[in-house]
Design a protein around this motif. Structure first.
Motif, PDB file in Angstrom:
ATOM      1  N   ALA A 295       5.505 -85.802  32.871  1.00 44.98           N
ATOM      2  CA  ALA A 295       5.637 -86.447  31.835  1.00 44.98           C
ATOM      3  C   ALA A 295       4.319 -87.033  31.203  1.00 44.98           C
ATOM      4  O   ALA A 295       3.985 -87.271  30.095  1.00 44.98           O
TER       5      ALA A 295
ATOM      6  N   SER B  94       2.343 -86.415  27.700  1.00 50.50           N
ATOM      7  CA  SER B  94       2.203 -87.602  27.019  1.00 50.50           C
ATOM      8  C   SER B  94       0.671 -87.651  26.608  1.00 50.50           C
ATOM      9  O   SER B  94       0.467 -88.180  25.698  1.00 50.50           O
ATOM     10  N   TYR B  95      -0.227 -87.430  27.660  1.00 56.30           N
ATOM     11  CA  TYR B  95      -1.578 -87.730  27.388  1.00 56.30           C
ATOM     12  C   TYR B  95      -2.420 -86.277  27.101  1.00 56.30           C
ATOM     13  O   TYR B  95      -3.764 -86.467  27.102  1.00 56.30           O
TER      14      TYR B  95
ATOM     15  N   ASP C 236       6.108 -92.757  28.533  1.00 57.23           N
ATOM     16  CA  ASP C 236       5.659 -91.089  28.866  1.00 57.23           C
ATOM     17  C   ASP C 236       7.088 -90.456  28.612  1.00 57.23           C
ATOM     18  O   ASP C 236       6.951 -89.373  28.208  1.00 57.23           O
TER      19      ASP C 236
ATOM     20  N   ILE D  52       7.762 -89.640  24.918  1.00 61.34           N
ATOM     21  CA  ILE D  52       6.949 -88.699  24.341  1.00 61.34           C
ATOM     22  C   ILE D  52       7.241 -87.219  24.696  1.00 61.34           C
ATOM     23  O   ILE D  52       7.234 -86.244  24.116  1.00 61.34           O
ATOM     24  N   ALA D  53       7.466 -87.254  25.993  1.00 60.16           N
ATOM     25  CA  ALA D  53       7.841 -85.768  27.021  1.00 60.16           C
ATOM     26  C   ALA D  53       9.009 -85.183  26.672  1.00 60.16           C
ATOM     27  O   ALA D  53       9.462 -83.943  27.153  1.00 60.16           O
TER      28      ALA D  53
ATOM     29  N   THR E  41       7.813 -85.228  19.538  1.00 56.64           N
ATOM     30  CA  THR E  41       6.493 -85.681  19.750  1.00 56.64           C
ATOM     31  C   THR E  41       5.584 -85.022  20.565  1.00 56.64           C
ATOM     32  O   THR E  41       4.484 -85.172  20.573  1.00 56.64           O
ATOM     33  N   VAL E  42       6.305 -84.315  21.570  1.00 58.76           N
ATOM     34  CA  VAL E  42       5.504 -83.651  22.616  1.00 58.76           C
ATOM     35  C   VAL E  42       4.646 -82.381  22.254  1.00 58.76           C
ATOM     36  O   VAL E  42       3.523 -82.275  22.619  1.00 58.76           O
TER      37      VAL E  42
ATOM     38  N   TYR F 254       1.970 -84.590  18.996  1.00 55.84           N
ATOM     39  CA  TYR F 254       0.744 -85.279  19.465  1.00 55.84           C
ATOM     40  C   TYR F 254      -0.461 -84.216  19.880  1.00 55.84           C
ATOM     41  O   TYR F 254      -1.715 -84.399  19.141  1.00 55.84           O
TER      42      TYR F 254
ATOM     43  N   HIS G 297      -3.004 -92.954  19.518  1.00 54.72           N
ATOM     44  CA  HIS G 297      -1.767 -92.915  20.813  1.00 54.72           C
ATOM     45  C   HIS G 297      -1.291 -94.550  20.599  1.00 54.72           C
ATOM     46  O   HIS G 297      -0.158 -94.862  21.063  1.00 54.72           O
TER      47      HIS G 297
ATOM     48  N   GLU H 106       2.294 -96.340  19.947  1.00 56.49           N
ATOM     49  CA  GLU H 106       2.837 -96.931  21.229  1.00 56.49           C
ATOM     50  C   GLU H 106       3.062 -98.398  20.788  1.00 56.49           C
ATOM     51  O   GLU H 106       4.442 -98.755  21.256  1.00 56.49           O
TER      52      GLU H 106
END
Length: 302
Positions: free
Chosen positions: A97, A101-102, A179, A182-183, A187-188, A191, A224, A228
């Motif tokens: 995740a 996410s990042y 996390d 987003i995952a 959105t995954v 991003y 980001h 958030e």
């Protein structure tokens, strides 16, 4: 006397003027990044398959138990505590995740530094423009190839992640954890695409690899963090008032609690409205950054 006439034919040359040649050159030029993407995707796939294999044992490690001996169909607490698969499952699911996410950060830095900034700084881009490749086609190929690969890679891992994850939030985290949120939705994919676009824009603005990588990373970090912090405002909340005490479902994303009778929260059913809203914002940012990048390129090239 006999005269022999020798016919000569002009050598044929192949030019990489078509889209396939241009796209192939982008893949070859950035093959290191391609190999890294393939390795990360393969590793994530292997980990998720492993998590699926130990999923049942991990759930047993979170089951109810009886002490000191088994009773009413419940295992002993000692046997439950001896199971370590739940910790392994929780750790690696959280790791996947976090990677999803990042992903925007390395993508934005790479797009600014290696994809665009380095090409402009070294003169490789200008060389391509002199070989029947217009600046507009060059930028379109530079963006299209990684966009397709990122969409395919993150999308595949995200779908596998959804297949592997179980419903127990004690193992995988509640739906509103940053996390996890987003995952587990569109959105995954949005991003990394936004990161690619803002990174490319940074590359065209800076025209140097290192500054462009830094600016791209900073822009992705800002985007980001802003999303958030404002995620809970992307969909109207629900307010519940009950006299004599109030208890919310465990899956509720609590915003405010006033006294003992009034609560403002997002129920789990708000997951998709919040996902669609955030995905729309990210795609709008990506589109705006892409249009700005083409506008800057046209202004700076003949």
């Amino acid at each position: 006397m006999t005269t022999v006439l020798t016919a000569t034919t002009a050598p044929t040359t192949r030019t990489a003027r078509g889209p396939s040649g241009l796209l192939w050159s982008v893949l070859r030029l950035h093959r290191t990044a391609l190999v890294l993407l393939v390795l990360v995707t393969t590793a994530a796939t292997a980990v998720l398959v492993w998590m699926y294999a130990i999923g049942d044992e991990a759930r047993r490690g979170m089951s109810a138990c009886a002490e000191p001996v088994a009773v009413d169909g419940l295992p002993t607490c000692a046997s439950v505590e001896a199971i370590t698969a739940d910790d392994t499952y929780r750790t690696f699911i959280a790791l996947i995740a976090a990677v999803l996410s990042y992903a925007i950060f390395p993508v934005a830095a790479w797009a600014g530094g290696a994809l665009i900034g380095r090409e402009l700084e070294s003169g490789t881009a200008r060389l391509a423009w002199t070989q029947s490749v217009s600046p507009t086609r060059w930028l379109a190929a530079q963006l299209a190839v990684p966009a397709l690969l990122l969409t395919a890679g993150t999308g595949a891992v995200a779908l596998l992640n959804l297949w592997v994850r179980q419903d127990d939030p004690s193992l995988v985290g509640d739906w509103y954890y940053p996390d996890v949120f987003i995952a587990t939705g569109p959105t995954v994919v949005a991003y990394p695409l936004a990161g690619l676009a803002v990174g490319a824009l940074a590359g065209l603005l800076c025209r140097r690899a290192l500054p462009a990588a830094g600016v791209g990373f900073a822009a992705a970090l800002l985007l980001h963090n802003v999303l958030e912090r404002t995620r809970d405002d992307l969909s109207p909340t629900v307010t519940r008032v009950e006299e004599g005490g109030l208890e919310l479902p465990r899956s509720a994303w609590q915003m405010r609690w006033e006294g003992e009778t009034r609560a403002t929260f997002h129920p789990e059913s708000h997951f998709w409205p919040l996902q669609y809203a955030e995905t729309g914002i990210l795609l709008a940012v990506a589109a705006a950054a892409t249009l700005a990048a083409f506008a800057i390129l046209r202004r700076r090239t003949p």
